[in-house]
Design an enzyme around this catalytic site. Structure first.
Site, mmCIF file in Angstrom:
data_model
loop_
_atom_site.group_PDB
_atom_site.id
_atom_site.type_symbol
_atom_site.label_atom_id
_atom_site.label_comp_id
_atom_site.label_asym_id
_atom_site.label_seq_id
_atom_site.Cartn_x
_atom_site.Cartn_y
_atom_site.Cartn_z
ATOM 1 N N SER A 103 -9.785 -0.950 7.051
ATOM 2 C CA SER A 103 -9.275 -0.730 5.710
ATOM 3 C C SER A 103 -8.550 -1.884 5.144
ATOM 4 O O SER A 103 -8.198 -1.982 3.852
ATOM 5 C CB SER A 103 -8.407 0.451 5.896
ATOM 6 O OG SER A 103 -9.047 1.648 5.605
ATOM 7 N N LYS A 158 0.856 -1.387 0.149
ATOM 8 C CA LYS A 158 -0.146 -0.051 0.101
ATOM 9 C C LYS A 158 0.837 1.307 0.125
ATOM 10 O O LYS A 158 2.013 1.310 0.697
ATOM 11 C CB LYS A 158 -1.032 -0.072 1.212
ATOM 12 C CG LYS A 158 -1.762 0.896 1.301
ATOM 13 C CD LYS A 158 -2.803 0.758 2.588
ATOM 14 C CE LYS A 158 -4.127 1.713 2.643
ATOM 15 N NZ LYS A 158 -4.683 1.441 3.681
ATOM 16 N N SER A 217 -9.495 1.481 2.931
ATOM 17 C CA SER A 217 -8.670 2.402 2.155
ATOM 18 C C SER A 217 -7.838 1.347 1.540
ATOM 19 O O SER A 217 -7.164 1.994 0.320
ATOM 20 C CB SER A 217 -8.006 3.251 2.760
ATOM 21 O OG SER A 217 -7.494 2.870 3.700
#
Lengths: 458, 455
Positions: free
Chosen positions: B158, B59, B134
């Site tokens: 997330s 990420k 996310s």
């Protein structure tokens, strides 16, 4: 109105930069003095994305030690908080500080005045925080050096117990001596490792009577002025006296001084307005989520042992060495000098015992030698002791030898003798010098002069 | 050799047996990325540099030394970290290498990957839909097999949310189990890095590598990490708690699939116990306040001076969060909001601790519905928080949790089930998940997902 009708109310905020090896929240070297700008930085003290603070254990221990020396109560539970404000030298947009649960509260420093007088000044809190970077203004440009960013900084806040700049100065001096005894900071105002920000306001007294009612003192003025940039001991008194004077003048006009931050201009000897503080700052404090709270058990707090502090040492010198107050005080102002004194004194006592010398109050004599700098303090203890012995021992002059040498010098220097007899006063001193040289200084000059006088005149 | 769908551990074994070379491995993934990334928008930065390590997707809020790291915000558009996050460092030291930085909601603010300043990631199951967020890019990277595994981060949902919507395994470890050092902070008291994988074994293996005390993170736990993979498939029957409040407002199809999974757990010899938990709605309030406060503080460093891009680059979501957070700790508000939220947080923790005396794990759907169409989120304020409602209590309490697929709905979209365990009992939730995987193969969901991207 008379000046007596005004009472300055002064509280202090003092910052002490600890001299730990590494910074407060990272591994960077803390000693930044004279280092190339931004050479001692890392993701943590630059506040890079993702970097996290890890507290320096030594800094916490030293803060506890310092707080103990200031007679504070150490809190069992303490935490760090984030204090938010925007300034280019603050890389994270907040400073890691302590808000409602500082490491220590409620201490005091006693100042001892002449004639046994003493005053006590209360300390409200002692907390630990991080220093900011440094802005360097160069013409149109401003540069930032982050070498100082993240250095451990202890903040000491006093109660508004001061009414005189002289007391503030004495307080700071005492604090500096204590800190240097603890060896936790250089506490050097010129180099910025000790910084003073006094908060000053003036209270108008209702009565002409100087005997104040307590509630009248407790009732503080509705404003205060913070003075910054006092970066030398020399300016402490000057800056405060100027500001007190300035505020009284405003009050005398029937006006109220503004709540603000003022800077001190040491060249002009004045304070000038920097920032209005009409509204209270909102720093949006909240507990620092990156650092777990600190819990100190009673045993841990107990374990922090204070060394002998300057006042205790002073008392010991009076008692154990029968020193006069003045020398005891002066010696104990600097731990290194006091240590040196004790070493020299010890050695001197054993030496003089060995040589069965008798000197009255030799400790006081040695104290005098050190205080009056009669012997260089750069000597090592042994050299110092030897010199002290020659200086302090009454010299026994070998009269026979002296006479013999004088005979010799007089025959060798007939010209000087006749010069003297013809009125050249200097010639005698020449002869004295010759004698002293021959005897390698093993006689008192006084005796040489006396003896020579008798012989030359006759 | 067809590598499609091979797990990390399978790849590792193929490499060890010299069935494939690292070069082939990288060729394979880089080719797929070239082909599919333009369609899916999974990667913000592709590291086109082959190494003798296993590629992994990370990420874009983990600082990677010398590799651009943006947190999907233009504020950090050209930020190249001079240091490595602890998570990526531990991965690199253990035979992995970053193949790309995955898309996310900007600053991880969101549950759809739509607030990214680099356009949203598409859900590989339906390109009209959001992958969740996310960590949407990480979940999408795994199910489209552009990487054999990915690292995500979770503040509240997330990791689990996108794992659920993309049909992969997502593990959120206990707060403090995995170091946050180098993870661009969102909600500092909540942030947890964790893996998104194709198998439970992979999740256990990656956790083993990244977990453990880090002296750069004062909130990382001193507790010894465990050999999680050794604990898999331990014959153990568990008591699983189910709370009615966690099924409230849950889509019927989701509820049905979760109930079917519960029946399977029973058949496997586990006991189900009804429990009463504090309503998850309290967690939403607590989470919203605390996270906003921490966001307002954590983003203060992006002052427009140091990273070269002006603060104009902060978009609506970040600005709203900063404003709300700054307000809740401003003078006079602290006690009413922040302090109260912390008090309720303590109650939530106590509630969980009580219930964990009766049950070993708590079971619920991961998300109340399956993947939403892109654009839906914008229609409702706090919609993300509502989507994450079932994930938030564990996040607020800092408990470990896992999400895995339990089927597809009528639109062929994955449905996820989550297990929440006791503090530092990752091995237990991994063990039960592994048992379930062996029993059901997750109903072929993962396989189906990957096959959509064969060739």
């Amino acid at each position: 109105m008379d000046k007596k009708d005004y009472l300055p109310i002064i509280g202090l905020e003092i910052h002490i930069e600890l001299k730990t090896k590494s910074k407060m929240f990272c591994q960077c070297q803390a000693d930044f003095f004279g280092k190339e700008p931004n050479s001692q930085v890392c993701p943590v003290c630059l506040g890079l994305p993702g970097a996290l603070p890890v507290p320096n254990k030594k800094a916490v221990e030293w803060t506890i030690l310092l707080a103990k020396a200031l007679n504070c109560q150490i809190n069992h539970f303490s935490k760090f908080d984030r204090k938010h404000y925007f300034y280019p030298d603050l890389p994270k947009g907040y400073q890691i500080s302590q808000y409602d649960q500082p490491i220590a509260n409620n201490g005091f420093i006693k100042i001892y005045y002449e004639k046994g007088l003493e005053k006590k000044f209360r300390i409200r809190r002692v907390h630990l925080e991080e220093d900011t970077g440094k802005l360097i203004h160069q013409g149109e440009e401003t540069l930032i050096d982050f070498n100082r960013s993240g250095l451990p900084l202890v903040e000491i806040v006093t109660e508004p117990d001061f009414n005189k700049s002289e007391d503030v100065k004495r307080f700071l001096e005492e604090l500096q001596v204590i800190i240097r005894y603890l060896d936790v900071s250089y506490a050097d105002m010129e180099k910025g490792s000790m910084r003073l920000e006094p908060n000053i306001s003036i209270k108008k007294l209702k009565t002409q009577n100087l005997k104040l009612k307590t509630n009248e003192i407790d009732n503080l003025p509705s404003y205060k002025v913070e003075v910054k940039n006092i970066n030398s001991f020399r300016f402490v008194k000057q800056a405060i006296d100027y500001e007190v004077e300035r505020q009284i003048k405003i009050l005398e006009k029937g006006e109220m001084p503004k709540q603000e931050t003022r800077g001190y201009d040491s060249k002009k000897g004045i304070t000038y307005s920097q920032r209005s503080k009409e509204e209270a700052d909102d720093y949006r404090y909240f507990p620092e989520p990156d650092i777990p709270p600190m819990v100190f058990s009673s045993q841990e707090i107990e374990r922090t042992k204070l060394p002998e502090l300057p006042y205790q040492r002073y008392q010991r010198y009076l008692k154990n060495f029968s020193l006069r107050q003045q020398e005891a005080f002066l010696l104990t102002r600097d731990k290194k000098i006091a240590d040196f004194f004790e070493e020299v004194n010890n050695k001197f006592q054993t030496q003089s015992q060995k040589l069965s010398l008798k000197i009255d109050n030799s400790s006081q004599a040695i104290a005098n030698l050190i205080v009056n700098k009669k012997i260089s303090l750069n000597l090592d203890v042994n050299q110092f002791v030897n010199k002290a012995i020659t200086l302090l021992l009454p010299k026994k002059t070998d009269k026979e030898l002296l006479k013999k040498v004088i005979n010799k010098i007089l025959t060798e220097n007939k010209k000087a003798v006749s010069d003297y007899q013809n009125g050249k006063k200097n010639a005698l001193m020449f002869l004295v010098g010759q004698v002293m040289r021959e005897l390698k200084g093993k006689v008192e000059v006084k005796e040489v002069i006396e003896e020579l006088n008798i012989r030359v005149r006759s | 050799m067809n590598l499609l769908g091979k797990t990390v551990l399978e790849i590792k074994s193929l490499i060890e047996k010299k069935k494939i070379s690292y070069n082939e491995l990288w060729e394979f993934f880089l080719k797929r990325i070239k082909k599919y990334n333009p369609r899916l928008n999974v990667f913000l930065t592709i590291v086109d540099k082959k190494t003798n390590k296993i590629p992994i997707a990370v990420k874009d809020n983990f600082c990677t030394k010398d590799i651009r790291t943006t947190a999907a915000s233009l504020v950090l558009d050209n930020f190249i970290p001079p240091y490595e996050s602890t998570v990526t460092k531990r991965l690199i030291d253990n035979g992995f290498s970053v193949i790309g930085k995955t898309n996310m909601d900007a600053w991880a603010h969101g549950s759809s990957t739509e607030t990214s300043d680099y356009r949203p990631t598409k859900n590989p199951w339906d390109l009209e839909r959001s992958p969740g967020g996310s960590s949407g890019g990480s979940a999408a990277a795994v199910i489209s097999y552009l990487a054999p595994a990915a690292i995500g981060s979770e503040t509240a949902g997330s990791i689990r949310g996108p794992a659920s919507w993309c049909g992969v395994i997502g593990l959120k470890p206990t707060y403090g189990r995995v170091s946050r050092y180098g993870l661009i902070a969102m909600g500092s008291s909540l942030d947890c890095p964790g893996p998104l994988t194709l198998s439970v074994k992979d999740a256990a293996y990656i956790l083993e590598l990244i977990a453990g005390k880090d002296f750069f993170d004062a909130t990382s736990s001193l507790k010894e990490k465990e050999k999680y993979s050794d604990f898999l498939n331990k014959k153990k029957s568990y008591i699983l708690g189910i709370a009615d409040d966690y099924f409230e407002g849950v889509d019927k199809e989701t509820e049905k699939k979760v109930n079917e999974a519960i029946e399977i757990f029973k058949k496997m010899g586990h006991r189900i116990k009804k429990i009463k938990l504090l309503s998850p709605k309290y967690a939403i309030s607590v989470y919203t306040i605390l996270q906003r406060v921490e966001v307002s503080s954590n983003l203060a460093r992006y002052d427009g001076i140091k990273y070269g891009n002006s603060r104009q680059n902060f978009k609506e979501e970040a600005k709203k969060r900063m404003m709300l957070g700054a307000y809740t700790i401003s003078f006079g508000c602290f006690d009413a909001y922040y302090k109260k939220a912390q008090q309720v947080r303590t109650l939530i923790i106590q509630d969980f601790n009580e219930k964990f005396k009766e049950v070993d794990m708590i079971l619920s759907p991961t998300m109340p519905i399956t993947a939403l169409k892109l654009g839906e989120f914008k229609k409702y304020p706090f919609f993300g928080e509502k989507m994450d409602v079932l994930a938030e209590p564990a996040a607020v309490a800092g408990l470990p949790a896992i999400s895995f697929p339990v089927g597809l709905d009528k639109n062929n979209l994955p449905i996820g089930l989550q297990l929440v365990g006791r503090y530092f009992e990752e091995k237990e939730i991994l063990n039960l998940s592994y048992q379930f995987e062996k029993e059901t193969e997750f109903f072929g969901v993962i396989k189906k997902g990957i096959e959509r991207y064969s060739d």
